[in-house]
Design an enzyme around this catalytic site. Structure first.
Site, short mmCIF file in Angstrom:
data_model
loop_
_atom_site.label_atom_id
_atom_site.label_comp_id
_atom_site.label_asym_id
_atom_site.label_seq_id
_atom_site.Cartn_x
_atom_site.Cartn_y
_atom_site.Cartn_z
N ARG A 1 0.86 -1.18 0.00
CA ARG A 1 0.00 0.00 0.00
C ARG A 1 0.90 1.24 0.00
NH1 ARG A 1 -1.97 -3.66 3.90
NH2 ARG A 1 -4.10 -4.41 3.49
N LYS B 1 -2.19 0.14 11.82
CA LYS B 1 -1.68 -0.70 12.89
C LYS B 1 -0.62 -0.01 13.74
CE LYS B 1 -2.68 -4.97 10.40
NZ LYS B 1 -2.14 -6.17 9.75
N HIS C 1 -2.98 1.81 -5.44
CA HIS C 1 -3.88 0.71 -5.04
C HIS C 1 -4.32 -0.10 -6.25
CE1 HIS C 1 -5.37 -0.70 -1.22
NE2 HIS C 1 -6.49 -1.09 -1.81
N ARG D 1 -1.68 -2.55 -6.66
CA ARG D 1 -1.87 -3.60 -5.65
C ARG D 1 -2.95 -4.59 -6.11
NH1 ARG D 1 -1.62 -5.20 -0.24
NH2 ARG D 1 -3.61 -5.62 0.77
N HIS E 1 -4.11 -9.37 3.85
CA HIS E 1 -5.49 -9.08 4.21
C HIS E 1 -5.84 -9.86 5.47
CE1 HIS E 1 -6.24 -7.78 -0.12
NE2 HIS E 1 -6.75 -6.80 0.60
N TYR F 1 -11.47 -10.96 -5.20
CA TYR F 1 -10.53 -10.86 -6.32
C TYR F 1 -10.73 -12.03 -7.28
CZ TYR F 1 -7.73 -7.21 -4.06
OH TYR F 1 -7.30 -6.04 -3.50
#
Length: 330
Positions: A171, A197, A268, A271, A295, A304
């Protein structure tokens, strides 16, 4: 708010005097380095502007902190309903609510606010995540490497950056936090600090060629220390400063446009593209891909997979063939 509500003159004077010595809250928040807090400042401004029809001042913030529980949360609920009526997306509405929660939290920490954000009364919107995970195929992405000049400093930086974004599906916020000391060339590892986080870190493995590219980029810099940013800005006005999330976004957009990639690319989107390609390479083993993408919920990978294989379209076509004037008997 229309003028926020009716307040007692004494309570307003007391709050204003308490804050007189401090900087303007919104201006200070806007100057914070983190993208989230800068975004909060904009969201909070819009909240006040909706009721006041002008830009807010520190006094307006003070008055809001001085409200009672029912009035303050009533205003927030009214604002939320306004956003819903405007047709704002659920994720956007939730972002505004998070900003207002933060505003109340700051007020409470400063002892200027006595109420809490009423989560029971003001519920967050349900968000469908990762509905569109379509990116670009690998041949399309490879066009960026045709326009990056790896003989110059900027090219070495961008080459390492685009390799990391694809192969490690990072990211942009994770890239923006990287320091030189997070990179270990000999162990072929990188320490990243994940989304939302705080200081929690994860050590990820690097492909040798990518580690070589990062090392080549660092070789262009002198007197670097472990505490220095891994990726820095190279333009005249910001040279040497840590490359921000917005800076990474701009590099991706401009480079992909120059490469002739028609889809509007973002970090993104890269990604998404890498994760989708990884599903093919892992023969659909979504648990392997979850380790790559980091994830928290493995079900996200199934989105996805569905988008890649178009399972929904396949079944829709079969169902459609069984009805209507041109139905097919099976």
């Amino acid at each position: 708010m229309n003028k926020l509500s009716t307040y007692t003159e004494s309570s307003l004077t007391q709050v204003a005097s308490q804050l007189q010595a401090s900087n303007d809250f919104l201006a200070e928040l806007q100057q914070k380095a983190k993208t989230t807090q800068r975004g909060y400042a904009g969201n909070i401004r819009i909240f006040f502007e909706y009721f006041l029809q002008r830009e807010p001042t520190q006094k307006d913030v003070s008055e809001f902190w001085g409200l009672d529980d029912q009035t303050a949360n009533g205003l927030i609920l009214k604002f939320k309903n306004h956003l819903v009526a405007e047709g704002r997306k659920a994720a956007t509405i939730n972002r505004y609510l998070s900003a207002l929660k933060y505003l109340i939290k700051v007020g409470r920490n400063l002892k200027h606010c006595r109420y809490h954000f009423d989560s029971d009364r003001i519920e967050s919107m349900i968000v469908t995540k990762y509905r569109d995970t379509r990116g670009v195929v690998v041949d399309e992405y490879n066009k960026v490497f045709d326009v990056i000049d790896t003989t110059c400093t900027k090219g070495k930086r961008d080459y390492a950056l685009f390799l990391l974004l694809w192969a490690n599906v990072l990211r942009r916020g994770e890239v923006a936090k990287l320091m030189v000391g997070d990179f270990d060339y000999h162990d072929l590892t990188l320490i990243i600090y994940g989304k939302g986080k705080g200081n929690d870190s994860t050590r990820i493995d690097l492909n040798p060629e990518i580690a070589e590219a990062v090392s080549d980029w660092l070789g262009c810099r002198t007197n670097i220390k472990p505490s220095d940013p891994l990726f820095i800005a190279l333009d005249f006005h910001n040279y040497g400063h840590q490359l921000t999330g917005d800076g990474i976004y701009a590099i991706v957009r401009k480079t992909c446009e120059r490469a002739g990639i028609k889809k509007r690319m973002t970090p993104h989107k890269i990604r998404h593209s890498g994760i989708t390609d990884a599903l093919d390479l892992a023969s659909g083993d979504y648990r392997k891909v979850q380790h790559l993408s980091r994830h928290a919920d493995p079900r996200t990978i199934l989105v996805y997979e569905d988008n890649k294989n178009q399972y929904q379209l396949e079944l829709t076509n079969k169902l459609a063939a069984r009805v209507g004037k041109r139905r097919q008997s099976q």
